[in-house]
Design an enzyme around this catalytic site. Structure first.
Site, PDB file in Angstrom:
ATOM      1  N   GLU A 153       0.833  -1.205   0.000  1.00 53.30           N
ATOM      2  CA  GLU A 153       0.000   0.000   0.000  1.00 53.30           C
ATOM      3  C   GLU A 153       0.868   1.256   0.000  1.00 53.30           C
ATOM      4  O   GLU A 153       1.359   1.682  -1.023  1.00 53.30           O
ATOM      5  CB  GLU A 153      -1.013  -0.059   1.139  1.00 53.30           C
ATOM      6  CG  GLU A 153      -2.025  -1.172   0.845  1.00 53.30           C
ATOM      7  CD  GLU A 153      -3.129  -1.330   1.866  1.00 53.30           C
ATOM      8  OE1 GLU A 153      -3.724  -0.323   2.255  1.00 53.30           O
ATOM      9  OE2 GLU A 153      -3.370  -2.474   2.286  1.00 53.30           O
TER      10      GLU A 153
HETATM   11  C1  HEC Z   1      -3.717   1.606  -1.974  1.00 51.38           C
HETATM   12  C2  HEC Z   1      -5.076   1.738  -1.466  1.00 51.38           C
HETATM   13  C3  HEC Z   1      -5.242   2.053  -0.007  1.00 51.38           C
HETATM   14  C4  HEC Z   1      -4.594   3.011   0.739  1.00 51.38           C
HETATM   15  C5  HEC Z   1      -3.500   3.959   0.308  1.00 51.38           C
HETATM   16  C6  HEC Z   1      -5.192   2.968   2.060  1.00 51.38           C
HETATM   17  N1  HEC Z   1      -6.175   2.014   2.099  1.00 51.38           N
HETATM   18 FE1  HEC Z   1      -7.378   1.631   3.650  1.00 51.38          FE
HETATM   19  N2  HEC Z   1      -8.018  -0.038   2.751  1.00 51.38           N
HETATM   20  C7  HEC Z   1      -7.674  -0.435   1.474  1.00 51.38           C
HETATM   21  C8  HEC Z   1      -8.101  -1.810   1.268  1.00 51.38           C
HETATM   22  C9  HEC Z   1      -7.936  -2.615  -0.006  1.00 51.38           C
HETATM   23  C10 HEC Z   1      -8.690  -2.233   2.477  1.00 51.38           C
HETATM   24  C11 HEC Z   1      -9.249  -3.621   2.791  1.00 51.38           C
HETATM   25  C12 HEC Z   1      -8.068  -4.567   3.034  1.00 51.38           C
HETATM   26  C13 HEC Z   1      -8.479  -5.864   3.693  1.00 51.38           C
HETATM   27  O1  HEC Z   1      -9.564  -5.931   4.245  1.00 51.38           O
HETATM   28  O2  HEC Z   1      -7.694  -6.819   3.656  1.00 51.38           O
HETATM   29  C14 HEC Z   1      -8.640  -1.075   3.386  1.00 51.38           C
HETATM   30  C15 HEC Z   1      -9.216  -1.054   4.648  1.00 51.38           C
HETATM   31  C16 HEC Z   1      -9.261   0.070   5.441  1.00 51.38           C
HETATM   32  C17 HEC Z   1     -10.078   0.241   6.632  1.00 51.38           C
HETATM   33  C18 HEC Z   1     -11.027  -0.792   7.222  1.00 51.38           C
HETATM   34  C19 HEC Z   1     -12.455  -0.432   6.987  1.00 51.38           C
HETATM   35  C20 HEC Z   1     -13.398  -1.470   7.552  1.00 51.38           C
HETATM   36  O3  HEC Z   1     -14.603  -1.227   7.580  1.00 51.38           O
HETATM   37  O4  HEC Z   1     -12.958  -2.553   7.960  1.00 51.38           O
HETATM   38  C21 HEC Z   1      -9.810   1.490   7.144  1.00 51.38           C
HETATM   39  C22 HEC Z   1     -10.420   2.132   8.374  1.00 51.38           C
HETATM   40  C23 HEC Z   1      -8.812   2.088   6.285  1.00 51.38           C
HETATM   41  N3  HEC Z   1      -8.534   1.220   5.251  1.00 51.38           N
HETATM   42  C24 HEC Z   1      -8.191   3.304   6.522  1.00 51.38           C
HETATM   43  C25 HEC Z   1      -7.036   3.705   5.835  1.00 51.38           C
HETATM   44  C26 HEC Z   1      -6.122   4.739   6.293  1.00 51.38           C
HETATM   45  C27 HEC Z   1      -6.246   5.515   7.581  1.00 51.38           C
HETATM   46  C28 HEC Z   1      -5.147   4.856   5.336  1.00 51.38           C
HETATM   47  C29 HEC Z   1      -3.926   5.752   5.347  1.00 51.38           C
HETATM   48  C30 HEC Z   1      -3.005   5.565   6.462  1.00 51.38           C
HETATM   49  C31 HEC Z   1      -5.485   3.897   4.287  1.00 51.38           C
HETATM   50  N4  HEC Z   1      -6.613   3.205   4.637  1.00 51.38           N
HETATM   51  C32 HEC Z   1      -4.787   3.774   3.097  1.00 51.38           C
HETATM   52  C33 HEC Z   1      -7.031   0.347   0.532  1.00 51.38           C
HETATM   53  C34 HEC Z   1      -6.207   1.412   0.873  1.00 51.38           C
END
Ligand code: HEC
Ligand code: HEC
Length: 353
Positions: A153
């Site tokens: 990521e």
């Molecule tokens: C490159 C794309 C990407 C970036 C950049 C990213 N995310 Fe995500 N995020 C995802 C994906 C894909 C998932 C689900 C992964 C999994 O469940 O295995 C996720 C899951 C989450 C969730 C969980 C939501 C739930 O309902 O369970 C949260 C909260 C979240 N991200 C916050 C963040 C935060 C804060 C950042 C920055 C520090 C961030 N993400 C950066 C793609 C991204």
């Protein structure tokens, strides 16, 4: 209580008045049988109350929300300098203009690498734990460290993140205000981001106005859809409460090799291919759907539940062929559309230098 009485009358009307008699009987039958989605019991009095929004936000004792933390977390959330490449921020994937997701089946991570799962929304994450599709993070604070340091990521080792923050004077000041007694660390970075995420909450939707007693807030089609949601279509058995999620894990028969919750909690057959039940708030704003982004539209989701799921030993026992008519599918869709609120535009902050 008058409110309760009115709710009961509305549900009764919904089920029996507006519908033809044979359908009415079929519907009330399924609603009074156990486990069909009434959540707290079979008494229709409780049905609308189950979907009422709580008055207060959850309080996080280990990381109480303050305006200083929220302001800092908001900057960090939108800041690409927090990534190894310098071009990806949390908001790249959790884009407020796209329902806090990215409109892609699977997001693009560091150097454009395709991620394994679909980006979920961060809307209303203050209310439900645990996090990720497989629930592997217990708190939002834990969760935020995942994408930051994950090579796929943002690819930002914790020490490098801290060094970069310390090289930006505006951040040093903002951290000092937000965490007076603590050094800049991956923990304070995550605590600030989590505090900001907890402010991302949906406003009152037409459905909430209807729950509160405004009869005309949603169409008759949507009202029939709500009845199906709790009855024949059996959605509310998992999509319960005001966010329309039980925060549980279920295999709903999406084909694929991702084992979901079973990777975190092995050895339990029901957790194979099981994923967290997503919220249905503002659901029409964030296609495509499911952990793998495999269903492009809400009608495709409804067809999946109607008759499109894979049968396997882990399939949730609440999944069965529904036999919905085209008119019923349209009603269900009309109901899902009432869950979208008009939210104030997200503020993109000026980033510190
Ligand atoms: C490159 C794309 C990407 C970036 C950049 C990213 N995310 Fe995500 N995020 C995802 C994906 C894909 C998932 C689900 C992964 C999994 O469940 O295995 C996720 C899951 C989450 C969730 C969980 C939501 C739930 O309902 O369970 C949260 C909260 C979240 N991200 C916050 C963040 C935060 C804060 C950042 C920055 C520090 C961030 N993400 C950066 C793609 C991204
Ligand atoms: C057995 C529990 C269960 C039942 C019953 C159920 N759902 Fe779901 N729903 C889930 C889970 C779990 C997911 C995520 C599954 C995945 O990604 O593999 C999901 C995903 C969804 C999504 C996609 C959300 C997103 O953000 O990607 C929609 C929309 C949805 N369900 C609507 C419905 C409707 C409408 C019904 C009734 C016809 C229904 N669900 C019945 C558990 C359930």
């Amino acid at each position: 209580m008058p409110g309760r009485d009115r709710s009961w009358i509305r549900v009764a009307l919904l089920l029996c008045g507006a519908l033809s008699i044979p359908y009415c009987l079929a519907e009330s039958e399924s609603m009074s049988s156990p486990g069909t989605g009434l959540g707290t019991g079979t008494d229709p009095h409780t049905l609308l109350a189950d979907f009422r929004r709580p008055a207060a936000m959850p309080v996080i004792k280990s990381n109480p929300t303050t305006p200083e933390k929220v302001a800092l977390g908001q900057m960090l959330f939108f800041d690409p300098r927090l990534s190894g490449s310098g071009v990806i921020s949390c908001a790249t994937c959790h884009n407020p203009a796209l329902g806090w997701t990215d409109a892609l089946p699977k997001g693009l991570g560091h150097m454009g690498g395709r991620l394994r799962r679909h980006t979920p929304t961060i809307l209303n994450v203050a209310y439900g734990e645990p996090y990720f599709w497989d629930g592997r993070a217990a708190t939002l604070e834990d969760q935020a460290k995942g994408p930051l340091t994950s090579a796929a990521e943002m690819n930002m080792p914790a020490e490098v993140a801290v060094k970069r923050i310390l090289s930006i004077p505006g951040y040093v000041t903002a951290f000092a205000y937000a965490f007076p007694a603590k050094p800049v660390s991956v923990d304070t970075i995550a605590a600030a981001i989590a505090s900001y995420e907890r402010t991302v909450v949906s406003n009152s939707a037409p459905f909430d106005k209807w729950v509160a007693g405004d009869e005309g807030a949603i169409s008759p089609a949507a009202q029939r859809g709500f009845s199906l949601f709790n009855g024949k279509a059996n959605c509310a058995v998992c999509h319960s409460g005001w966010r329309m999620t039980d925060d549980g894990f279920h295999d709903i028969g999406i084909s694929g090799s991702d084992r979901g919750r079973a990777e975190v909690a092995p050895g339990i057959v029901q957790l194979e291919y099981a994923f967290k039940t997503p919220t249905l708030r503002n659901i029409n704003q964030r296609a495509p759907y499911m952990h793998d982004g495999s269903l492009a539209t809400l009608p495709a989701v409804i067809d999946h539940y109607d008759n499109g799921f894979a049968s396997r030993p882990s399939l949730d026992t609440q999944m069965h062929r529904l036999g919905l008519t085209p008119a019923q599918k349209a009603d269900l869709l009309a109901f899902l559309d009432t869950l979208t609120s008009v939210d104030s535009p997200a503020i993109i902050p000026q980033l510190p230098q």
